[in-house]
Motif scaffolding. Structure first.
Motif, PDB file in Angstrom:
ATOM      1  N   GLY A 297       0.831  -1.204   0.000  1.00  0.00           N
ATOM      2  CA  GLY A 297       0.000   0.000   0.000  1.00  0.00           C
ATOM      3  C   GLY A 297       0.857   1.243   0.000  1.00  0.00           C
ATOM      4  N   LEU A 298       1.893   1.237   0.820  1.00  0.00           N
ATOM      5  CA  LEU A 298       2.712   2.440   0.961  1.00  0.00           C
ATOM      6  C   LEU A 298       3.687   2.603  -0.201  1.00  0.00           C
ATOM      7  CD1 LEU A 298       3.373   2.253   4.794  1.00  0.00           C
ATOM      8  CD2 LEU A 298       1.508   3.347   3.553  1.00  0.00           C
TER       9      LEU A 298
ATOM     10  N   GLY B 135       3.522   0.465  -3.205  1.00  0.00           N
ATOM     11  CA  GLY B 135       3.025  -0.090  -4.457  1.00  0.00           C
ATOM     12  C   GLY B 135       2.887   0.978  -5.531  1.00  0.00           C
ATOM     13  N   GLY B 136       3.425   0.702  -6.705  1.00  0.00           N
ATOM     14  CA  GLY B 136       3.316   1.645  -7.809  1.00  0.00           C
ATOM     15  C   GLY B 136       4.461   2.623  -7.879  1.00  0.00           C
ATOM     16  N   ALA B 137       5.268   2.684  -6.806  1.00  0.00           N
ATOM     17  CA  ALA B 137       6.319   3.703  -6.757  1.00  0.00           C
ATOM     18  C   ALA B 137       7.723   3.120  -6.826  1.00  0.00           C
ATOM     19  CB  ALA B 137       6.171   4.540  -5.486  1.00  0.00           C
ATOM     20  N   VAL B 138       7.865   1.834  -6.480  1.00  0.00           N
ATOM     21  CA  VAL B 138       9.177   1.189  -6.603  1.00  0.00           C
ATOM     22  C   VAL B 138       9.014  -0.102  -7.393  1.00  0.00           C
ATOM     23  CG1 VAL B 138      10.018   2.122  -4.405  1.00  0.00           C
ATOM     24  CG2 VAL B 138       8.959  -0.124  -4.450  1.00  0.00           C
ATOM     25  N   ALA B 139      10.111  -0.544  -7.986  1.00  0.00           N
ATOM     26  CA  ALA B 139      10.059  -1.766  -8.781  1.00  0.00           C
ATOM     27  C   ALA B 139       9.714  -2.949  -7.878  1.00  0.00           C
ATOM     28  CB  ALA B 139      11.402  -1.999  -9.461  1.00  0.00           C
TER      29      ALA B 139
ATOM     30  N   ASN C 150       6.973  -8.535 -10.339  1.00  0.00           N
ATOM     31  CA  ASN C 150       6.472  -7.970 -11.594  1.00  0.00           C
ATOM     32  C   ASN C 150       7.597  -7.871 -12.624  1.00  0.00           C
ATOM     33  OD1 ASN C 150       4.408  -7.253  -9.648  1.00  0.00           O
ATOM     34  ND2 ASN C 150       3.604  -5.805 -11.133  1.00  0.00           N
TER      35      ASN C 150
ATOM     36  N   ARG D 221      -6.221   4.250  -0.273  1.00  0.00           N
ATOM     37  CA  ARG D 221      -6.544   3.544  -1.505  1.00  0.00           C
ATOM     38  C   ARG D 221      -7.422   2.329  -1.196  1.00  0.00           C
ATOM     39  NH1 ARG D 221      -1.067   3.566  -5.188  1.00  0.00           N
ATOM     40  NH2 ARG D 221      -0.020   2.798  -3.313  1.00  0.00           N
TER      41      ARG D 221
ATOM     42  N   VAL E 243      13.674   4.814  -8.970  1.00  0.00           N
ATOM     43  CA  VAL E 243      12.284   4.468  -8.688  1.00  0.00           C
ATOM     44  C   VAL E 243      11.662   3.950  -9.984  1.00  0.00           C
ATOM     45  CG1 VAL E 243      12.006   6.016  -6.736  1.00  0.00           C
ATOM     46  CG2 VAL E 243      11.556   6.862  -9.066  1.00  0.00           C
ATOM     47  N   TYR E 244      10.443   3.507  -9.912  1.00  0.00           N
ATOM     48  CA  TYR E 244       9.833   2.751 -11.006  1.00  0.00           C
ATOM     49  C   TYR E 244       8.335   2.942 -10.888  1.00  0.00           C
ATOM     50  CZ  TYR E 244       9.284  -1.583 -13.870  1.00  0.00           C
ATOM     51  OH  TYR E 244       9.019  -2.515 -14.843  1.00  0.00           O
ATOM     52  N   GLY E 245       7.672   3.302 -11.965  1.00  0.00           N
ATOM     53  CA  GLY E 245       6.228   3.442 -11.850  1.00  0.00           C
ATOM     54  C   GLY E 245       5.603   4.099 -13.066  1.00  0.00           C
ATOM     55  N   GLU E 246       4.345   4.450 -12.914  1.00  0.00           N
ATOM     56  CA  GLU E 246       3.558   4.956 -14.021  1.00  0.00           C
ATOM     57  C   GLU E 246       4.131   6.264 -14.553  1.00  0.00           C
ATOM     58  OE1 GLU E 246      -0.458   5.659 -12.899  1.00  0.00           O
ATOM     59  OE2 GLU E 246      -1.101   6.209 -14.919  1.00  0.00           O
TER      60      GLU E 246
ATOM     61  N   THR F 296       6.783  10.153  -7.602  1.00  0.00           N
ATOM     62  CA  THR F 296       6.777   9.018  -6.663  1.00  0.00           C
ATOM     63  C   THR F 296       5.646   9.157  -5.652  1.00  0.00           C
ATOM     64  OG1 THR F 296       9.114   8.537  -6.943  1.00  0.00           O
ATOM     65  CG2 THR F 296       8.126   7.887  -4.842  1.00  0.00           C
TER      66      THR F 296
ATOM     67  N   ARG G 268       2.421   8.405  -7.411  1.00  0.00           N
ATOM     68  CA  ARG G 268       2.286   6.980  -7.736  1.00  0.00           C
ATOM     69  C   ARG G 268       1.858   6.175  -6.515  1.00  0.00           C
ATOM     70  NH1 ARG G 268       8.124   6.549 -10.831  1.00  0.00           N
ATOM     71  NH2 ARG G 268       7.420   7.152 -12.915  1.00  0.00           N
ATOM     72  N   ALA G 269       2.315   6.617  -5.333  1.00  0.00           N
ATOM     73  CA  ALA G 269       2.049   5.848  -4.116  1.00  0.00           C
ATOM     74  C   ALA G 269       0.813   6.342  -3.377  1.00  0.00           C
ATOM     75  CB  ALA G 269       3.263   5.904  -3.197  1.00  0.00           C
TER      76      ALA G 269
ATOM     77  N   THR H 121      -2.632   0.794  -8.616  1.00  0.00           N
ATOM     78  CA  THR H 121      -1.475  -0.061  -8.904  1.00  0.00           C
ATOM     79  C   THR H 121      -1.916  -1.506  -9.095  1.00  0.00           C
ATOM     80  OG1 THR H 121      -1.105  -0.760  -6.633  1.00  0.00           O
ATOM     81  CG2 THR H 121      -0.101   1.312  -7.306  1.00  0.00           C
ATOM     82  N   LEU H 122      -0.993  -2.293  -9.609  1.00  0.00           N
ATOM     83  CA  LEU H 122      -1.190  -3.744  -9.684  1.00  0.00           C
ATOM     84  C   LEU H 122       0.151  -4.392  -9.338  1.00  0.00           C
ATOM     85  CD1 LEU H 122      -3.066  -5.834 -12.328  1.00  0.00           C
ATOM     86  CD2 LEU H 122      -0.799  -6.512 -11.549  1.00  0.00           C
TER      87      LEU H 122
ATOM     88  N   ARG I 280      -4.195  -1.770  -5.803  1.00  0.00           N
ATOM     89  CA  ARG I 280      -4.582  -0.653  -4.944  1.00  0.00           C
ATOM     90  C   ARG I 280      -5.434   0.281  -5.785  1.00  0.00           C
ATOM     91  NH1 ARG I 280      -3.294  -1.521   0.548  1.00  0.00           N
ATOM     92  NH2 ARG I 280      -1.698  -3.130   0.402  1.00  0.00           N
TER      93      ARG I 280
ATOM     94  N   SER J 104      -2.627   8.734   1.674  1.00  0.00           N
ATOM     95  CA  SER J 104      -1.816   7.525   1.866  1.00  0.00           C
ATOM     96  C   SER J 104      -2.081   6.529   0.758  1.00  0.00           C
ATOM     97  CB  SER J 104      -2.153   6.876   3.207  1.00  0.00           C
ATOM     98  OG  SER J 104      -1.700   5.542   3.236  1.00  0.00           O
ATOM     99  N   GLY J 105      -1.063   5.696   0.488  1.00  0.00           N
ATOM    100  CA  GLY J 105      -1.234   4.657  -0.522  1.00  0.00           C
ATOM    101  C   GLY J 105      -1.858   3.400   0.020  1.00  0.00           C
TER     102      GLY J 105
END
Lengths: 460, 460
Positions: free
Chosen positions: A220-221, A223-227, A231, B201, B286-289, B294, B297-298, B303-304, B333, B401-402
């Motif tokens: 949750g914290l 997810g989506g922001a780090v690799a 995945n 989320r 970092v990694y994401g959409e 960042t 994204r969080a 996210t998935l 999320r 919050s994420g």
């Protein structure tokens, strides 16, 4: 030589009982927990060779598990057959899918094996097939029909890459000198369709590790922001095949032997029913490289398969974690001319190159082996053909197998010897799977066929 | 009310010792092996509420784990605060990465927690944060400063989807009647930067199973010719994100709340150092959409993530198997307006649709929850702001919050109440990870802040 059938009839119950004792020993080379069982199994093989009539048997120490070596010399001027086999077996997991204990052999009848089959890990691969040679020797020695010298070399690391055997062969050229190597660690097409394996695929086996953050994270914290290493790993693995199921590693196919249409037409003559194949596996469709038949995909074409994958939470219920690491075991089956060291290097370089920023990748080679092709125009191959004719009453079909016995290419390189791959298992015997079994018919037919091979090899 | 600091000073050793006793109980809701520990923990929470001054405490049976309910009524005419928390914790694995036993709490100093932090599973999430409310009640009751009525509802299934709480809330509207719900199950930005969570989320969590052949196969004999469920699973999962790391499930983004540039600019004002973030996680990037920061994204983007994956041979060494099955646990999320049931359905439909011929796919929903946004213009939110000012001497920053507390949206739907998310943990507390901990400073600061919330909520 015609006495072999009688001898088998009189002794078959004992042969089966002896094999069952050997199968009770959990000689799993991949798992160090079984190392004492490995040593006990080597001892059992030594005893079996002595009883069968070898005049010299040794447990040869190696950097890993020992090799059991035995020999019976009739006359140094006569040719020598070197029998290779292995006493180690695959791990039994997933243990819950076995219908009986993998190391408590039971005999059950099946549709394919109306005479019964022995269900146990190693029943076919390779204890059952290796033991046929021990019993064939017993017959030949007791009945004074052994026409030449014989050596046995039974190793304990075939399922983990034959590392110690490779060392042993390199260091014992003189001891292992022979005129032909005879191996039963492959399959035949069907109980009424004998066949001889004329090709083996090579193997490159690697383990990969993808690391993201330095600790498991809350999805949750973060997810989506780090690799997420899982995945990322799925994306990396998925990219290793293109939309035609061809492997995308650069230069992977450079040295692949391309068969002519005539050769492919010849292959296509081997009996094969796609419907029966799909039914036996309970699948609605086959899957593989575009432009090739199922038989071709499983023999003359290289592959890349994930043999294991793991990472994150795999227990009961749900855990919302982004793991720090994810792992996979990946093996590639190679065809003649592909060098396994080169392929392992190409894989490693490519896999590292496709890792996105945000993760680190480690590739560890497990083991490998070269592919092999047996020429069919040699006296040894012809002896095997005649042996099958004598025991089955039918000419065997030459078949390229998809499996690998990495050591066969090494034998040729180090000892200058060709190998004859005279296997009596069936593809449906579930080797490497739960409920591995070996038909009683196949076991006894092997014992019957082998002395004929010796006979025709010496009496060309 | 100014006596709270003194009361904490006089009693803090006891507070910490009591929390440590609670943390010793392995209340892992996801694993049935711990069901007796779950019941013991519920009893311990009941006892704690009674000692703190509740006049009625019950263990409420549910279809799953019980809910501990307590209340202290001053005057029915006064407002009522409903405190929500949970006594269950995440599983502890990977256990080997813990530096101390997850259920043998130890206090250690860290750079971020110079006053020490309690290391144990559940230290922050949520036993430590839940227990602050128990101790704040104790202070208010003992010192006669409780300005309104209070109810406690402490559940045991938060980490597995709050299924029984949902049932309980739907069946107990009258009992749970309240004017505001107060929850400490989130984090704040830093020990010198108080913040209040204004958005959560949602969550959709599914397990997928891919089946190929009806048994494990030898990768030499079948490799390249039949679908390998692991290879297929990696391809299917990989296809769920496009090259910009956007989720490819059709209609997934249809209802996503798109923030205005002004809102995004406002968000960007919260203190955040990308360098410190990367350093803390030991990642180079970092990694994401694509197109989002960042922080965005969080928090404001869906996210998935794969939370777990397994299949094939995962033991020591090498096994050349094509497994019959491969599995993954996947969570999404969700952001406000995305409905978790709808998303679970979209996922299932899409995942089934992308399965290639040769495999069968099964999708099992685990649990889900809706996202939530707290309005900041309410008296309750303003009371929380003033409470932080009173205890920290600083105005708290509103933060999206994420994470997910799926039950918060349900509270509003069923009870008509808003929730205030007044958390005192830090993102670095490693909740859901090995070595979870909770700062002594944070624990005590929470106990200090909560009575101020009651004060300002009643004395607007």
């Amino acid at each position: 030589m015609d006495s072999v059938k009688n001898y088998i009839n009189e002794n078959k119950d004992r042969f089966i009982a002896e094999l069952i004792e050997l199968l009770k020993m959990p000689s799993i080379s991949a798992d160090a927990a079984y190392s004492q069982d490995m040593l006990n199994t080597a001892d059992a093989v030594k005893n079996a060779l002595e009883k069968a009539g070898c005049d010299k048997v040794e447990i040869c120490e190696t950097p890993g598990y020992p090799i059991v070596y035995g020999e019976k010399t009739i006359d140094p001027a006569l040719p020598t057959v070197l029998v290779y086999g292995h006493y180690d077996v695959q791990p039994a997991d997933p243990i819950e899918l076995w219908e009986s204990d993998p190391f408590e052999p039971v005999i059950k009848k099946t549709d394919i094996h109306p005479d019964g089959a022995i269900f146990a890990r190693g029943a076919c691969d390779d204890k059952g097939q290796m033991f046929m040679h021990v019993k064939a020797l017993e017959y030949m020695v007791k009945n004074n029909v052994l026409p030449c010298n014989v050596k046995f070399m039974i190793e304990g690391e075939e399922e983990i890459g034959s590392g110690s055997l490779s060392w042993f062969v390199k260091n014992n050229h003189e001891k292992l000198k022979n005129d032909i190597i005879l191996i039963s660690d492959t399959s035949m097409l069907a109980n009424d369709t004998p066949s001889i394996t004329t090709g083996l695929r090579g193997l490159s086996y690697v383990e990969v590790e993808v690391t993201g953050a330095n600790r498991d994270l809350h999805s949750g914290l973060y997810g989506g922001a780090v690799a997420n290493p899982i995945n990322v790993l799925t994306k990396m693995i998925a990219s290793l095949h293109d939309e035609n199921n061809r492997i995308t590693i650069p230069h992977f196919y450079d040295k692949v032997e391309e068969l002519s249409q005539a050769e492919r037409d010849e292959m296509a003559k081997a009996p094969f029913s796609l419907e029966a194949y799909k039914k036996a596996l309970d699948i609605d469709e086959v899957y593989g490289e575009k432009g090739y038949t199922t038989t071709e995909r499983a023999s003359i074409r290289p592959t890349l398969d994930v043999n294991g994958i793991w990472g994150g939470y795999t227990g009961q219920g749900a855990k919302t974690v982004i793991p720090s690491k994810a792992y996979a075991k990946i093996s590639m089956r190679l065809v003649p001319n592909q060098d396994n060291h080169e392929i392992t290097e190409l894989f490693t370089k490519h896999f590292e190159s496709i890792a996105p920023a945000g993760v680190r990748v480690k590739v560890t080679p497990h083991h490998g082996g070269q592919g092999y092709v047996t020429p069919t125009d040699t006296p040894a191959y012809q002896a095997a053909v005649k042996a099958c004719q004598a025991s089955f009453g039918k000419e065997p079909i030459p078949v390229r197998s998809g499996g690998s016995i990495p050591i066969v290419a090494l034998f040729e390189e180090e000892l200058g010897s060709k190998s004859i791959l005279l296997g009596f298992g069936l593809d449906s015997d579930a080797i490497h799977s739960p409920n591995e079994h070996y038909g009683i018919f196949n076991f006894l037919k092997g014992i019957e066929t082998i002395p004929w091979f010796y006979h025709y090899f010496v009496n060309k």
